[in-house]
Design an enzyme around this catalytic site. Structure first.
Site, PDB file in Angstrom:
ATOM      1  CG  HIS A  88      -1.927  -1.064   1.233  1.00  0.00           C
ATOM      2  ND1 HIS A  88      -1.660  -2.278   1.829  1.00  0.00           N
ATOM      3  CD2 HIS A  88      -3.180  -1.155   0.711  1.00  0.00           C
ATOM      4  CE1 HIS A  88      -2.713  -3.067   1.683  1.00  0.00           C
ATOM      5  NE2 HIS A  88      -3.643  -2.418   1.003  1.00  0.00           N
TER       6      HIS A  88
ATOM      7  CD  GLU B 132       1.570  -1.828   3.422  1.00  0.00           C
ATOM      8  OE1 GLU B 132       1.981  -0.872   2.732  1.00  0.00           O
ATOM      9  OE2 GLU B 132       0.705  -2.646   3.020  1.00  0.00           O
TER      10      GLU B 132
ATOM     11  NE  ARG C  11     -19.505  16.706  13.649  1.00  0.00           N
ATOM     12  CZ  ARG C  11     -18.258  16.403  14.027  1.00  0.00           C
ATOM     13  NH1 ARG C  11     -17.833  15.154  13.972  1.00  0.00           N
ATOM     14  NH2 ARG C  11     -17.448  17.346  14.458  1.00  0.00           N
TER      15      ARG C  11
ATOM     16  NE  ARG D 278     -19.754  17.706  17.812  1.00  0.00           N
ATOM     17  CZ  ARG D 278     -20.117  16.405  17.776  1.00  0.00           C
ATOM     18  NH1 ARG D 278     -19.183  15.475  17.720  1.00  0.00           N
ATOM     19  NH2 ARG D 278     -21.385  16.050  17.758  1.00  0.00           N
TER      20      ARG D 278
HETATM   21  N1  URA Z   1     -11.942  15.210  13.456  1.00  0.00           N
HETATM   22  C1  URA Z   1     -12.881  14.438  14.061  1.00  0.00           C
HETATM   23  O1  URA Z   1     -12.790  13.218  14.057  1.00  0.00           O
HETATM   24  N2  URA Z   1     -13.914  15.051  14.674  1.00  0.00           N
HETATM   25  C2  URA Z   1     -14.078  16.388  14.686  1.00  0.00           C
HETATM   26  O2  URA Z   1     -15.061  16.886  15.257  1.00  0.00           O
HETATM   27  C3  URA Z   1     -13.097  17.178  14.050  1.00  0.00           C
HETATM   28  C4  URA Z   1     -12.040  16.562  13.441  1.00  0.00           C
END
Ligand code: URA
Length: 286
Positions: free
Chosen positions: A17, A87, A175, A229
């Site tokens: 890869h 790898e 989300r 968040r």
């Molecule tokens: N990367 C993630 O996994 N989550 C986020 O909220 C921002 C960047």
């Protein structure tokens, strides 16, 4: 001509890869997820060259302040990260620093702050293929300390604590999915983890920590908070320059500590060793 399916190589004998071969990389490797971030990391080096580019896995090797290092992109999430780690270990690396972006789960973490992971909650799938969930995903203490030292040296805002990793950016990080789909398991996960003092959500640290521990390699994770968040803020460019500067500097510091430790025939880095070396260099004068 047929070749081994157990240890897949290209016709040219390259790792399947990442398109590198044993000896192509030094021991220290920076691991951004994004292939586009590899040349950004290398821009801070004294010398650099692109050595491989295949399926989004981009590798530069070079020197930063006299230290040989490389940067390889992992892609997003556990599956591709595990491939890269497998790898790179075969290619000769043994020390990994993830250089990523993340969503903060605490309201006091500002966009652009850096987060150094001490451990990762294993909400990913890949690390569970390797080992049962009871096995910890932890950073190597010397890599973690080098990241702290680099952040202090460069005077950037940073936090140290537990990270959560999930292979899913949307639903797995609480989300809503397309048309609002969000199974109960993940509804409010960002709040629940925040209440447990988890600092941030990202997608690769648990895989890197778990595999590195299994294989006796060293690993650390440094991320820039591009999302919060709790406050619901997002800036995809926040903290990226600090992120790269601190990651490169951490490699230099770690190299210095590794050289000291090896010259004193010590297996482990300790405060005593660092203090002794500082005292001796003070006695020798500038
Ligand atoms: N990367 C993630 O996994 N989550 C986020 O909220 C921002 C960047």
């Amino acid at each position: 001509m047929s070749m081994s399916a157990r240890e897949p190589l290209t016709k040219e004998g390259l790792l399947y890869h990442i398109h590198l071969k044993p000896g192509d990389v030094p021991r220290y490797i920076l691991l951004p997820g994004d292939p586009g971030r590899v040349p950004l990391i290398a821009r801070f080096w004294d010398e650099s060259r692109l050595v491989a580019e295949h399926r989004g896995f981009v590798t530069y090797v070079g020197r930063y302040r006299g230290v040989s290092l490389a940067a390889t992109s992992t892609g997003i999430g556990g599956p591709s990260t595990a491939i890269v780690l497998e790898e790179l270990l075969r290619a000769g690396a043994d020390t990994f620093i993830r250089v990523g972006t993340t969503g903060a789960l605490q309201n006091y973490i500002k966009l652009g702050d850096l987060i150094i992971s001490s451990a990762a909650v294993r909400l990913d799938g890949t690390s569970k293929i390797y080992v049962d969930p009871e096995y910890p995903a932890v950073a190597s203490y010397d890599v973690l300390l080098a990241l702290v030292e680099a952040a202090e040296t460069l005077g950037v805002r940073y936090h140290v604590g537990i990270t959560a990793s999930n292979d899913s950016f949307y639903v797995g990080q609480g989300r809503p999915g397309y048309r609002g789909y969000l199974p109960d398991r993940w509804r409010g996960i960002e709040r629940k983890l925040g209440e447990l003092n988890v600092l941030n959500f990202e997608m690769e640290a648990s895989t890197i920590f778990t595999l590195s521990s299994i294989y006796g390699a060293r690993a650390g994770t440094l991320c820039a908070a591009i999302a919060n968040r709790v406050t619901d803020e997002f800036d995809p460019g926040a903290g990226l320059v600090d992120l790269v500067r601190v990651a490169n500097e951490a490699v230099r510091i770690l190299y210095e500590w590794d050289s000291l430790r090896e010259s004193r025939k010590k297996k482990y880095l300790s405060m005593r060793l660092l203090l002794e070396a500082a005292r001796e260099s003070g006695e020798r004068g500038p």
